[in-house]
Scaffold this motif. Structure first.
Motif, PDB file in Angstrom:
ATOM      1  N   ASN A 118       3.527  -9.276  16.891  1.00 25.83           N
ATOM      2  CA  ASN A 118       3.635 -10.440  17.767  1.00 25.83           C
ATOM      3  C   ASN A 118       2.700 -10.329  18.961  1.00 25.83           C
ATOM      4  O   ASN A 118       2.305 -11.315  19.547  1.00 25.83           O
ATOM      5  CB  ASN A 118       5.080 -10.593  18.272  1.00 25.83           C
ATOM      6  CG  ASN A 118       6.014 -11.061  17.182  1.00 25.83           C
ATOM      7  OD1 ASN A 118       5.884 -12.168  16.705  1.00 25.83           O
ATOM      8  ND2 ASN A 118       6.927 -10.211  16.770  1.00 25.83           N
ATOM      9  N   VAL A 153       3.322  -9.182  21.932  1.00 31.22           N
ATOM     10  CA  VAL A 153       3.936  -9.319  23.254  1.00 31.22           C
ATOM     11  C   VAL A 153       3.595  -8.096  24.102  1.00 31.22           C
ATOM     12  O   VAL A 153       3.192  -8.204  25.259  1.00 31.22           O
ATOM     13  CB  VAL A 153       5.475  -9.471  23.136  1.00 31.22           C
ATOM     14  CG1 VAL A 153       6.136  -9.431  24.510  1.00 31.22           C
ATOM     15  CG2 VAL A 153       5.816 -10.769  22.418  1.00 31.22           C
ATOM     16  N   CYS A 154       3.730  -6.914  23.493  1.00 29.59           N
ATOM     17  CA  CYS A 154       3.462  -5.677  24.219  1.00 29.59           C
ATOM     18  C   CYS A 154       1.998  -5.566  24.620  1.00 29.59           C
ATOM     19  O   CYS A 154       1.671  -5.133  25.728  1.00 29.59           O
ATOM     20  CB  CYS A 154       3.869  -4.467  23.380  1.00 29.59           C
ATOM     21  SG  CYS A 154       3.079  -4.409  21.748  1.00 29.59           S
ATOM     22  N   CYS A 157      10.122  -7.015  23.278  1.00 29.79           N
ATOM     23  CA  CYS A 157       9.662  -7.070  21.889  1.00 29.79           C
ATOM     24  C   CYS A 157      10.627  -7.911  21.071  1.00 29.79           C
ATOM     25  O   CYS A 157      11.818  -7.600  21.001  1.00 29.79           O
ATOM     26  CB  CYS A 157       9.567  -5.661  21.300  1.00 29.79           C
ATOM     27  SG  CYS A 157       9.112  -5.687  19.547  1.00 29.79           S
TER      28      CYS A 157
END
Length: 70
Positions: A14, A16-17, A54
């Motif tokens: 994804n 996000v991190c 996450c």
């Protein structure tokens, strides 16, 4: 220092991190997530947030130096 682990079977790339801490997390061309070694002190807060945010819960804090007890 803080160490981050990844559960690759949960990671969906994804990103996000990576968005939160690009100095620590990296997605390669095959969308495999890599953690670039121990987390620099300056990034600890962002990385902790990345673990929290996450969407798949694929990140975890693997090791943290214990705070010295006074």
């Amino acid at each position: 220092h803080m160490e981050i682990g990844v559960r690759p079977e949960l990671c969906e790339a994804n990103g996000v991190c990576v968005g939160l801490a690009p100095a620590v997390f990296e997605l390669d061309d095959d969308e495999q997530l890599h953690v670039r070694g121990p987390v620099p002190a300056a990034d600890v807060e962002r990385v902790a947030k990345a673990v929290q945010l996450c969407p798949k819960g694929a990140l975890f804090i693997a090791g943290e130096s214990a705070a010295s007890e006074s």
